[in-house]
Design an enzyme around this catalytic site. Structure first.
Site, PDB file in Angstrom:
ATOM      1  N   GLY A   1       0.804  -1.225   0.000  1.00 27.22           N
ATOM      2  CA  GLY A   1       0.000   0.000   0.000  1.00 27.22           C
ATOM      3  C   GLY A   1       0.837   1.275   0.000  1.00 27.22           C
ATOM      4  N   SER A   2       2.087   1.210  -0.500  1.00 24.40           N
ATOM      5  CA  SER A   2       2.883   2.443  -0.492  1.00 24.40           C
ATOM      6  C   SER A   2       2.303   3.459  -1.480  1.00 24.40           C
ATOM      7  CB  SER A   2       4.358   2.161  -0.776  1.00 24.40           C
ATOM      8  OG  SER A   2       4.543   1.781  -2.109  1.00 24.40           O
ATOM      9  N   ASN A   3       1.801   2.988  -2.616  1.00 25.58           N
ATOM     10  CA  ASN A   3       1.180   3.931  -3.565  1.00 25.58           C
ATOM     11  C   ASN A   3      -0.083   4.547  -2.984  1.00 25.58           C
ATOM     12  OD1 ASN A   3       2.573   4.159  -6.290  1.00 25.58           O
ATOM     13  ND2 ASN A   3       2.688   1.957  -5.894  1.00 25.58           N
TER      14      ASN A   3
ATOM     15  N   MET B   1      -3.304  -6.912  -7.388  1.00 28.56           N
ATOM     16  CA  MET B   1      -2.764  -8.075  -8.084  1.00 28.56           C
ATOM     17  C   MET B   1      -3.882  -8.989  -8.597  1.00 28.56           C
ATOM     18  SD  MET B   1       0.259  -7.337  -8.157  1.00 28.56           S
ATOM     19  CE  MET B   1       1.478  -6.343  -7.334  1.00 28.56           C
ATOM     20  N   ARG B   2      -4.887  -8.372  -9.196  1.00 30.79           N
ATOM     21  CA  ARG B   2      -6.004  -9.103  -9.789  1.00 30.79           C
ATOM     22  C   ARG B   2      -6.211  -8.568 -11.191  1.00 30.79           C
ATOM     23  NH1 ARG B   2      -8.074 -13.330  -7.626  1.00 30.79           N
ATOM     24  NH2 ARG B   2     -10.114 -12.851  -8.470  1.00 30.79           N
TER      25      ARG B   2
ATOM     26  N   ASN C   1      -4.357   1.986 -13.734  1.00 27.91           N
ATOM     27  CA  ASN C   1      -3.473   1.013 -13.082  1.00 27.91           C
ATOM     28  C   ASN C   1      -2.039   1.527 -13.123  1.00 27.91           C
ATOM     29  OD1 ASN C   1      -2.613  -1.595 -12.033  1.00 27.91           O
ATOM     30  ND2 ASN C   1      -1.896  -2.070 -14.093  1.00 27.91           N
TER      31      ASN C   1
ATOM     32  N   HIS D   1       1.897   0.149 -13.210  1.00 32.86           N
ATOM     33  CA  HIS D   1       2.650  -1.081 -13.511  1.00 32.86           C
ATOM     34  C   HIS D   1       4.147  -0.763 -13.492  1.00 32.86           C
ATOM     35  CE1 HIS D   1       3.294  -5.067 -15.174  1.00 32.86           C
ATOM     36  NE2 HIS D   1       4.147  -4.524 -16.013  1.00 32.86           N
TER      37      HIS D   1
HETATM   38  C1  GAR Z   1       3.859  -1.436  -7.289  1.00 31.33           C
HETATM   39  O1  GAR Z   1       5.227  -1.416  -7.575  1.00 31.33           O
HETATM   40  C2  GAR Z   1       3.054  -1.617  -8.559  1.00 31.33           C
HETATM   41  O2  GAR Z   1       3.665  -1.072  -9.681  1.00 31.33           O
HETATM   42  C3  GAR Z   1       2.985  -3.105  -8.654  1.00 31.33           C
HETATM   43  O3  GAR Z   1       2.823  -3.548  -7.347  1.00 31.33           O
HETATM   44  C4  GAR Z   1       3.509  -2.679  -6.470  1.00 31.33           C
HETATM   45  C5  GAR Z   1       2.606  -2.360  -5.296  1.00 31.33           C
HETATM   46  O4  GAR Z   1       3.309  -1.656  -4.318  1.00 31.33           O
HETATM   47  N1  GAR Z   1       1.878  -3.497  -9.492  1.00 31.33           N
HETATM   48  C6  GAR Z   1       1.939  -4.506 -10.339  1.00 31.33           C
HETATM   49  O5  GAR Z   1       2.907  -5.225 -10.465  1.00 31.33           O
HETATM   50  C7  GAR Z   1       0.664  -4.729 -11.143  1.00 31.33           C
HETATM   51  N2  GAR Z   1       0.923  -5.540 -12.276  1.00 31.33           N
HETATM   52  P1  GAR Z   1       2.520  -0.948  -3.131  1.00 31.33           P
HETATM   53  O6  GAR Z   1       1.538  -1.963  -2.582  1.00 31.33           O
HETATM   54  O7  GAR Z   1       3.596  -0.617  -2.139  1.00 31.33           O
HETATM   55  O8  GAR Z   1       1.842   0.266  -3.689  1.00 31.33           O
END
Ligand code: GAR
Length: 232
Positions: A47-49, A125-126, A142, A144
């Site tokens: 959940g950093s984003n 991740m779905r 999204n 990526h």
């Molecule tokens: C992020 O780096 C995002 O780009 C990636 O998951 C991470 C989640 O980090 N997403 C994917 O790979 C989707 N295909 P977070 O939970 O710390 O935000």
């Protein structure tokens, strides 16, 4: 680069410029968005984003409110962040559903119930199903961790390392049926250094994600507000 954007970079992003990263297009998060846009955030992991979206709102850089955080994983750290910042959250565990469609439908229903205007898959991740894609046309985005169209799908950072590319990055894009394929909104390039491990590279990519995701939200929110006005 326009002068105002250049100044914005110098004031806000100098540390990233020093690392020779590049964001394109550069968008000010403080674009006027009135009234503030109602966000639904979908997350599965740390959940950093999600946290950085919240911080951009808190710092008044982004005129938005988080109506709900939806997680599919009851053990994910994003929940702790929602509790810390007092943001409403709900767990919709895909393991409790009989099918992808059922899970997708429950998630979509919750977002609609709360009149969410823009849905952000922030480490979700779905694979998005047709229900949510059709319900949030041009309002589902999204993030990526690669420079799409390179390295779609799982473990994009490892894919880039394995291919020995020297520049990778991250992309915010609209979501369509084909995974990681919708129109690109913003990208950031990140050089891969010889001494990089997957972890050090991931850290630098995520630093850029935390910058471009609020920018992309501002850009799409502005479009949503403009198209509403045009339809009146
Ligand atoms: C992020 O780096 C995002 O780009 C990636 O998951 C991470 C989640 O980090 N997403 C994917 O790979 C989707 N295909 P977070 O939970 O710390 O935000």
């Amino acid at each position: 680069m326009k002068q105002d954007n250049k100044e914005y970079m110098e004031n806000n992003l100098s540390c990233y410029l020093n690392e020779q990263s590049l964001i394109s297009p550069l968008v000010e998060t403080s674009l006027p968005i009135a009234p503030k846009i109602r966000l639904g955030i979908l997350a599965s992991g740390n959940g950093s984003n999600f946290e950085y979206i919240f911080k951009s709102i808190q710092n008044k850089q982004l005129n938005a409110e988080i109506s709900i955080l939806i997680v599919n994983n009851p053990n994910c750290l994003a929940i702790k962040k929602a509790i810390k910042y007092k943001i409403p959250y709900v767990i919709i565990n895909h393991r409790d559903c009989n099918s992808r469609l059922e899970h997708d439908t429950l998630v979509t229903k919750k977002l609609k119930e709360l009149s969410v205007e823009l849905v952000v898959m922030a480490g979700w991740m779905r694979i998005a199903g047709e229900e949510i894609i059709n319900s949030f046309k041009n309002r589902l985005i999204n993030i990526h961790p690669s420079l799409l169209p390179s390295f779609k799908g799982v473990d994009a950072i490892q894919q880039a390392i394995d291919k020995r590319v020297t520049i990778t990055g991250c992309t915010v894009h609209y979501v369509q049926k084909e995974v990681d394929s919708g129109s690109i909104i913003i990208q950031a390039a990140v050089p891969i250094k010889e001494e990089d491990s997957k972890e050090t590279l991931k850290k630098r990519i995520q630093n850029m994600e935390h910058l471009i995701l609020p920018m992309a939200i501002a850009k799409v929110a502005k479009n949503i507000r403009t198209s509403l006005k045009d339809n009146k």
